[in-house]
Design an enzyme around this catalytic site. Structure first.
Site, PDB file in Angstrom:
ATOM      1  N   TYR A 160       0.282 -11.530  -5.900  1.00 52.93           N
ATOM      2  CA  TYR A 160       0.180 -10.967  -4.554  1.00 52.93           C
ATOM      3  C   TYR A 160      -0.693  -9.714  -4.548  1.00 52.93           C
ATOM      4  O   TYR A 160      -0.519  -8.805  -5.357  1.00 52.93           O
ATOM      5  CB  TYR A 160       1.564 -10.610  -4.016  1.00 52.93           C
ATOM      6  CG  TYR A 160       1.516  -9.940  -2.658  1.00 52.93           C
ATOM      7  CD1 TYR A 160       1.142 -10.659  -1.527  1.00 52.93           C
ATOM      8  CD2 TYR A 160       1.815  -8.585  -2.503  1.00 52.93           C
ATOM      9  CE1 TYR A 160       1.073 -10.057  -0.284  1.00 52.93           C
ATOM     10  CE2 TYR A 160       1.757  -7.969  -1.270  1.00 52.93           C
ATOM     11  CZ  TYR A 160       1.381  -8.719  -0.152  1.00 52.93           C
ATOM     12  OH  TYR A 160       1.306  -8.115   1.070  1.00 52.93           O
ATOM     13  N   GLY A 167       0.687 -10.144   3.564  1.00 50.68           N
ATOM     14  CA  GLY A 167       1.660 -10.429   4.617  1.00 50.68           C
ATOM     15  C   GLY A 167       1.925 -11.914   4.714  1.00 50.68           C
ATOM     16  O   GLY A 167       2.209 -12.599   3.724  1.00 50.68           O
ATOM     17  N   HIS A 190      -6.690  -3.267   8.817  1.00 52.78           N
ATOM     18  CA  HIS A 190      -5.439  -2.533   8.982  1.00 52.78           C
ATOM     19  C   HIS A 190      -5.635  -1.159   9.617  1.00 52.78           C
ATOM     20  O   HIS A 190      -4.658  -0.515  10.000  1.00 52.78           O
ATOM     21  CB  HIS A 190      -4.736  -2.382   7.621  1.00 52.78           C
ATOM     22  CG  HIS A 190      -4.057  -3.637   7.152  1.00 52.78           C
ATOM     23  ND1 HIS A 190      -4.650  -4.877   7.211  1.00 52.78           N
ATOM     24  CD2 HIS A 190      -2.817  -3.854   6.617  1.00 52.78           C
ATOM     25  CE1 HIS A 190      -3.827  -5.790   6.736  1.00 52.78           C
ATOM     26  NE2 HIS A 190      -2.694  -5.197   6.378  1.00 52.78           N
TER      27      HIS A 190
END
Length: 618
Positions: A160, A167, A190
């Protein structure tokens, strides 16, 4: 340890001869909690120290009680203790000590990577622009973690944030040639904040705390990336961060992304002069170079509670001062309303042994000591049996606020000692996902503090209203007007207080009880800690204004009690207020006078004037 430090907070109330002396770290001992003398002249026995501090460590003091970092460490039950000497009582890391102007000035550099930063250091960097440096230990830990990241990045196993999306897109595998773009895209997408600009001190605090986590070596960023981040902070370049964009889970994503966007040379920043300029131009002018992010680095820069934590640290610093100043305003009012000081007696307060209550009552005793006004109405002609709750219960309310603040300090100290990221690179090389980014611990205490602030302001406003009501003020003119009817006196100042208090009650509604799912239900429970922090900043400002109006009102009322004179402590406060605001007279433009006393409160000038006269308050 935490239990010992919690106990020490009440030492000055419980041990005769105890002197509270907060200092900067000295070697392995990060805080000298206080000094105490034994023997016939010290007013304290070793048995009392042993009872109060079962885990205490003592170190001998040099001439005049000066700290001796070379002194031998002794336990409380050591037979070699000399009853004729002074000793320092030493505890572990504790960031809750309120930094004085002198201590802030002394913090010119904060070195990251050896130990957690303190509240005083957060304030020094955020407000005092202290430099930030990375220790050799930090560089070594970051380089070791980086090697683990690079090994995983070159492998086939999906990890990850390194070889996957983020997400709800965490199941998407990212090809090796697109992983640098993955990090840039994360930061750009973001940085989605909206609303007014966040204050410079908040952004600086947030950047310091993110840099501290990077310095732990648990995030996997290159040491050169961390050094570039420190360069931006030290060059007084402040990324533009907006009010809205954080849900307080998966970190303060949008605010931290705005800081990371500046690091890669994109977006807008505020330079040292306050001008809004392009980040690339500001970095170039400072002698720096924008960073080209590599695997995992974008995620490590945005995944933390640093925004809400920074605001908590600043609030703790401010409220430590404001709680003492609130006691000063209450003591002024007590004299103005001819209150009795008997209710603050130590033996009465000890019947309910909350440490904050004891501290507030001790402050009231010190502030009202030898007050001619209080002494004048102790005779038989005064038949009032009890004061109103807003006067009589002052230590109980202010004390509860102190205990709430102490709890917030405990949480803050733990969070300052944390390394928050997802995933994290453990010392054995494993890279593991986790939920440490959730802001609940910080969000809760931010909300707790807002509740306490609202109640402190509420009781302050009630005291002010009593001074302005001729039916309840015991001989004072209506609204303290010079010529009632022609003059309105301070009537509308109380309206301003009431308006602020009403707002503080709304701000006291917890943000952390709310949660709105995001990221396609992957992030299905969030803390709203950023929102709790933002409203607490408004609450702290409002409390300072309410205190200022109470102090302004009480000083005028005390002037109207002449020829009776206040105590030394309250007299020092009155004299300080009179340096900024004239005494009673015909109506004047009131807003500038409220602002002038507000400045005395927020700069600490009012508190310093009192403490320089009667000694430190609790």
């Amino acid at each position: 340890d935490g239990d010992f430090v919690t106990q020490s907070a009440g030492a000055q109330k419980m041990l005769p001869g105890w002197q509270q002396i907060p200092l900067q770290p000295q070697g392995k001992m990060s805080l000298w909690l206080g000094a105490v003398s034994f023997g016939p002249h010290g007013g304290c026995t070793l048995a009392q120290v042993r009872q109060r501090f079962p885990k205490a460590v003592l170190v001998g003091c040099g001439p005049g009680g000066a700290f001796d970092p070379t002194g031998a460490l002794l336990s409380c039950d050591d037979d070699s203790l000399d009853s004729s000497k002074s000793y320092a009582v030493v505890g572990g890391d504790w960031p809750g000590t309120h930094p004085t102007a002198a201590s802030l000035a002394s913090i010119v550099e904060v070195v990251l990577g050896e130990r957690p930063v303190t509240v005083a250091e957060v304030v020094a960097v955020a407000r005092g622009h202290a430099r930030v440096e990375l220790s050799a230990t930090a560089i070594s830990n970051m380089d070791a973690a980086r090697k683990a990241i690079m090994d995983l990045a070159s492998g086939e196993r999906p990890v990850y944030g390194i070889s996957t999306g983020f997400g709800a897109l965490a199941t998407q595998h990212i090809d090796a040639e697109k992983r640098a773009q993955l990090q840039r895209s994360l930061i750009r997408s973001h940085t989605a904040g909206s609303g007014p600009m966040v204050e410079r001190e908040v952004v600086r605090a947030m950047m310091l705390l993110r840099l501290q986590t990077l310095a732990t070596g648990y995030t996997g960023v290159r040491s050169t990336t961390a050094q570039a981040y420190a360069h931006i902070l030290n060059s007084n370049i402040t990324p533009i961060v907006h009010e809205y964009g954080s849900l307080g889970c998966s970190g303060d994503l949008a605010p931290l992304s705005a800081c990371a966007l500046a690091l890669i040379g994109e977006g807008m920043v505020m330079d040292g002069s306050g001008a809004i300029v392009a980040a690339a131009d500001a970095i170039k002018a400072s002698g720096g170079t924008p960073v080209a992010l590599e695997a995992k680095e974008g995620l490590a820069l945005v995944n933390g509670t640093d925004g809400m934590l920074g605001m908590l640290a600043l609030a703790i610093s401010d409220l430590t001062m404001l709680l003492k100043t609130c006691d000063i305003a209450a003591a002024l009012t007590h004299e103005a309303l001819l209150g009795t000081d008997k209710v603050f007696a130590a033996d009465i307060q000890a019947l309910r042994p909350h440490p904050g209550q004891a501290a507030a009552a001790a402050n009231m005793r010190a502030l009202l000591h030898e007050s001619a006004i209080v002494a004048a109405h102790r005779g038989g002609q005064y038949t009032r049996v009890q004061d109103a709750y807003s006067m009589r219960c002052m230590p109980q309310v202010a004390g509860a606020a102190r205990d709430t603040l102490d709890h917030a300090r405990t949480v803050c100290s733990r969070e300052l000692a944390s390394a928050v990221d997802n995933p994290v690179v453990l010392r054995d090389g494993r890279v593991e996902s986790n939920g440490n980014f959730h802001g609940a611990p910080v969000g809760y205490v931010l909300d707790f503090l807002a509740i306490a602030v609202a109640d402190l302001a509420s009781i302050s406003e009630r005291r002010t209203d009593r001074m302005l009501d001729a039916k309840r003020s015991f001989g004072l003119p209506p609204f303290l007007a010079s010529d009632p009817g022609v003059d309105s006196g301070l009537m509308i100042a109380q309206y301003t207080q009431a308006g602020i208090v009403s707002e503080l009650k709304r701000l006291g509604v917890p943000a952390s009880v709310d949660s709105i799912p995001s990221s396609a239900m992957q992030e299905d429970h969030v803390s709203m800690g950023w929102a709790a922090a933002r409203k607490l900043r408004k609450s702290v400002d409002g409390l300072a204004r309410v205190i200022a109006i109470e102090a302004l009102t009480a000083c005028r009322a005390i002037d109207m009690r002449k020829p009776l004179l206040p105590a030394k402590g309250t007299g020092a406060a009155l004299a300080e207020v009179r340096t900024a605001v004239p005494g009673p007279g015909p109506d004047r433009h009131l807003a500038p006078e409220i602002e002038a006393v507000f400045q005395l409160v927020t700069t600490g000038a009012l508190l310093r004037a009192v403490e320089s006269t009667i000694g430190p308050l609790h």
